[in-house]
Scaffold this motif. Sequence first.
Motif, PDB file in Angstrom:
ATOM      1  N   ILE A  73      14.323  -1.334  -5.395  1.00  0.00           N
ATOM      2  CA  ILE A  73      14.252  -0.302  -4.361  1.00  0.00           C
ATOM      3  C   ILE A  73      15.127   0.887  -4.733  1.00  0.00           C
ATOM      4  CG2 ILE A  73      14.926   0.224  -1.976  1.00  0.00           C
ATOM      5  CD1 ILE A  73      13.953  -2.619  -1.235  1.00  0.00           C
ATOM      6  N   LEU A  74      16.334   0.618  -5.202  1.00  0.00           N
ATOM      7  CA  LEU A  74      17.228   1.702  -5.596  1.00  0.00           C
ATOM      8  C   LEU A  74      16.638   2.507  -6.757  1.00  0.00           C
ATOM      9  CD1 LEU A  74      20.695  -0.128  -5.376  1.00  0.00           C
ATOM     10  CD2 LEU A  74      19.809   1.637  -3.827  1.00  0.00           C
ATOM     11  N   ASP A  75      16.016   1.821  -7.703  1.00  0.00           N
ATOM     12  CA  ASP A  75      15.399   2.520  -8.837  1.00  0.00           C
ATOM     13  C   ASP A  75      14.244   3.400  -8.360  1.00  0.00           C
ATOM     14  OD1 ASP A  75      17.171   1.344 -10.572  1.00  0.00           O
ATOM     15  OD2 ASP A  75      15.776  -0.206 -11.266  1.00  0.00           O
ATOM     16  N   ARG A  76      13.398   2.879  -7.464  1.00  0.00           N
ATOM     17  CA  ARG A  76      12.255   3.653  -6.978  1.00  0.00           C
ATOM     18  C   ARG A  76      12.720   4.875  -6.190  1.00  0.00           C
ATOM     19  NH1 ARG A  76       6.939   2.233  -5.530  1.00  0.00           N
ATOM     20  NH2 ARG A  76       7.104   0.783  -7.295  1.00  0.00           N
ATOM     21  N   LEU A  77      13.717   4.676  -5.322  1.00  0.00           N
ATOM     22  CA  LEU A  77      14.231   5.811  -4.562  1.00  0.00           C
ATOM     23  C   LEU A  77      14.906   6.826  -5.467  1.00  0.00           C
ATOM     24  CD1 LEU A  77      15.727   4.053  -1.398  1.00  0.00           C
ATOM     25  CD2 LEU A  77      13.599   5.356  -1.553  1.00  0.00           C
ATOM     26  N   GLY A  78      15.631   6.346  -6.462  1.00  0.00           N
ATOM     27  CA  GLY A  78      16.293   7.254  -7.382  1.00  0.00           C
ATOM     28  C   GLY A  78      15.308   8.131  -8.123  1.00  0.00           C
ATOM     29  N   ALA A  79      14.145   7.565  -8.434  1.00  0.00           N
ATOM     30  CA  ALA A  79      13.146   8.309  -9.200  1.00  0.00           C
ATOM     31  C   ALA A  79      12.218   9.132  -8.324  1.00  0.00           C
ATOM     32  CB  ALA A  79      12.323   7.332 -10.040  1.00  0.00           C
ATOM     33  N   MET A  80      11.919   8.658  -7.101  1.00  0.00           N
ATOM     34  CA  MET A  80      10.844   9.270  -6.317  1.00  0.00           C
ATOM     35  C   MET A  80      11.213   9.588  -4.868  1.00  0.00           C
ATOM     36  SD  MET A  80       7.727   6.794  -7.614  1.00  0.00           S
ATOM     37  CE  MET A  80       6.518   7.716  -6.680  1.00  0.00           C
ATOM     38  N   GLY A  81      12.396   9.193  -4.418  1.00  0.00           N
ATOM     39  CA  GLY A  81      12.726   9.339  -3.003  1.00  0.00           C
ATOM     40  C   GLY A  81      12.803  10.778  -2.549  1.00  0.00           C
ATOM     41  N   PRO A  82      12.717  10.979  -1.222  1.00  0.00           N
ATOM     42  CA  PRO A  82      12.638   9.992  -0.137  1.00  0.00           C
ATOM     43  C   PRO A  82      11.226   9.434   0.052  1.00  0.00           C
ATOM     44  CG  PRO A  82      12.832  12.213   0.772  1.00  0.00           C
ATOM     45  CD  PRO A  82      12.935  12.358  -0.707  1.00  0.00           C
ATOM     46  N   LEU A  83      11.175   8.159   0.461  1.00  0.00           N
ATOM     47  CA  LEU A  83       9.902   7.448   0.587  1.00  0.00           C
ATOM     48  C   LEU A  83       9.886   6.600   1.862  1.00  0.00           C
ATOM     49  CD1 LEU A  83       9.595   6.066  -3.060  1.00  0.00           C
ATOM     50  CD2 LEU A  83       8.254   7.938  -2.081  1.00  0.00           C
ATOM     51  N   PRO A  84       8.687   6.390   2.441  1.00  0.00           N
ATOM     52  CA  PRO A  84       8.567   5.420   3.535  1.00  0.00           C
ATOM     53  C   PRO A  84       8.654   4.001   2.974  1.00  0.00           C
ATOM     54  CG  PRO A  84       6.415   6.287   2.978  1.00  0.00           C
ATOM     55  CD  PRO A  84       7.402   7.053   2.149  1.00  0.00           C
ATOM     56  N   SER A  85       8.963   3.058   3.821  1.00  0.00           N
ATOM     57  CA  SER A  85       9.178   1.686   3.360  1.00  0.00           C
ATOM     58  C   SER A  85       7.931   1.083   2.725  1.00  0.00           C
ATOM     59  CB  SER A  85       9.645   0.803   4.526  1.00  0.00           C
ATOM     60  OG  SER A  85       8.678   0.780   5.560  1.00  0.00           O
ATOM     61  N   ARG A  86       6.741   1.503   3.159  1.00  0.00           N
ATOM     62  CA  ARG A  86       5.518   0.908   2.607  1.00  0.00           C
ATOM     63  C   ARG A  86       5.294   1.290   1.154  1.00  0.00           C
ATOM     64  NH1 ARG A  86       3.690   4.739   6.247  1.00  0.00           N
ATOM     65  NH2 ARG A  86       2.673   6.569   5.327  1.00  0.00           N
ATOM     66  N   GLU A  87       6.011   2.314   0.664  1.00  0.00           N
ATOM     67  CA  GLU A  87       5.874   2.714  -0.733  1.00  0.00           C
ATOM     68  C   GLU A  87       6.982   2.134  -1.606  1.00  0.00           C
ATOM     69  OE1 GLU A  87       5.242   6.906  -1.276  1.00  0.00           O
ATOM     70  OE2 GLU A  87       3.949   7.050   0.508  1.00  0.00           O
ATOM     71  N   LEU A  88       7.740   1.187  -1.050  1.00  0.00           N
ATOM     72  CA  LEU A  88       8.803   0.542  -1.811  1.00  0.00           C
ATOM     73  C   LEU A  88       8.370  -0.869  -2.193  1.00  0.00           C
ATOM     74  CD1 LEU A  88      11.838   1.758   0.314  1.00  0.00           C
ATOM     75  CD2 LEU A  88      11.110   2.597  -1.931  1.00  0.00           C
ATOM     76  N   PRO A  89       8.774  -1.353  -3.366  1.00  0.00           N
ATOM     77  CA  PRO A  89       8.277  -2.642  -3.856  1.00  0.00           C
ATOM     78  C   PRO A  89       8.888  -3.821  -3.116  1.00  0.00           C
ATOM     79  CG  PRO A  89       9.944  -1.762  -5.341  1.00  0.00           C
ATOM     80  CD  PRO A  89       9.677  -0.685  -4.322  1.00  0.00           C
ATOM     81  N   ASP A  90       8.045  -4.792  -2.788  1.00  0.00           N
ATOM     82  CA  ASP A  90       8.524  -6.051  -2.222  1.00  0.00           C
ATOM     83  C   ASP A  90       8.518  -7.098  -3.332  1.00  0.00           C
ATOM     84  OD1 ASP A  90       9.177  -8.346  -0.891  1.00  0.00           O
ATOM     85  OD2 ASP A  90       7.563  -8.238   0.585  1.00  0.00           O
ATOM     86  N   THR A  91       9.639  -7.237  -4.004  1.00  0.00           N
ATOM     87  CA  THR A  91       9.763  -8.251  -5.060  1.00  0.00           C
ATOM     88  C   THR A  91      10.746  -9.337  -4.631  1.00  0.00           C
ATOM     89  OG1 THR A  91      11.458  -6.886  -6.148  1.00  0.00           O
ATOM     90  CG2 THR A  91       9.171  -6.625  -6.901  1.00  0.00           C
TER      91      THR A  91
END
Length: 368
Positions: A127-145
Amino acid sequence: MAVHELSRLDARRIAVRAQLLDSPRPTGLLDVVRHLTLLQIDPTGAIAPSADLVAWSRLGSSYSPAQLTAALADRALLELRAMIRPSEDLALYRAEMAGWPGRGELRDWQEANRDWVRANDACRRDILDRLGAMGPLPSRELPDTCTVPWKSTGWTNNRNVTQLLEFMVRRGEVAIAGRRARDRLWDLATRVYPDDPVVPSDEARRVRDQRRLHALGIARARGPECPVEPLDVGDAGEPAVVEGVPGQWRVDPAHLAQPFAGRAALLSPFDRLIQDRRRTTELFEFDYQLEMYKPASKRRSGYFALPILYGDRLVGKLDATADRKAGVLRVDAVHEDVAFDGAMSAAVECEIRDLADWLDMDLALPRR
């Protein structure tokens, strides 16, 4: 230190004045929020969002929800755990965030939360990596791993990403950067929070207690545990007793012996004047329950009834609904907990009409 001896009248006037519900009205949204320390967020829109209602109750029709939207966009105000707070106050929470899940011996639920986050550390880093690269984002665009799903008997069951985000907020890693419609937009906290010096935990807690008491005027030193915003104030202020009410109180000396001029006001069910239901009963002798979770047949005051303040007394409830499709504020009932005299009726009706004007709606009053 001498103990202040207050009547119920004294205590009520201190509480009303501290909440900026006396007369004259304040004039600026940011000053109001800084004084109150927070606006609570609630999605119920039977009349208007609670944060807007609280602001309108203080500022009147000079307030526009666009002012709150702009203050959040400019980050003069920030959203933290369903509360809107002045951005400069975030420094009072950062040390607590760094010490999550808590100091000293942890309770079972604190250990369970810590262990669940640890078990899903890979997802947290994703999640931190995705936000760092693409944020701000809604929760549905964040990975559930997540490898261990979140278990709950409530609505959060298996909502792994949103639950992990909530813990990451408490850890000071992510923050709400804004909203897109009702969707919260998440980003790295370092991009959202001001880079102010962090206030050490003990000092921050003392300052928060002092500011809370200044906003409430009078409160209990100790109270039931509240997960986001306490109702009590610790050792802030000075000791007091209230005639006819058992137990010890704390009072802000800045509110003692001050002149009082009251007015009529319609309050959000989440207004801080009434949020502590025990204090509301003890000081105002006013029984209020939010009934939107009750079956319609069991409601006495209405789905989203607004408490009515007149001077230093809570005198009734307004049962009304904003029919946005029809452009009408429908008033189903004005419940009088005490009999209204002519002046009171006129003042309350004036506030109801002002509410309709503020909403830009026609007013439909009940037949008399």
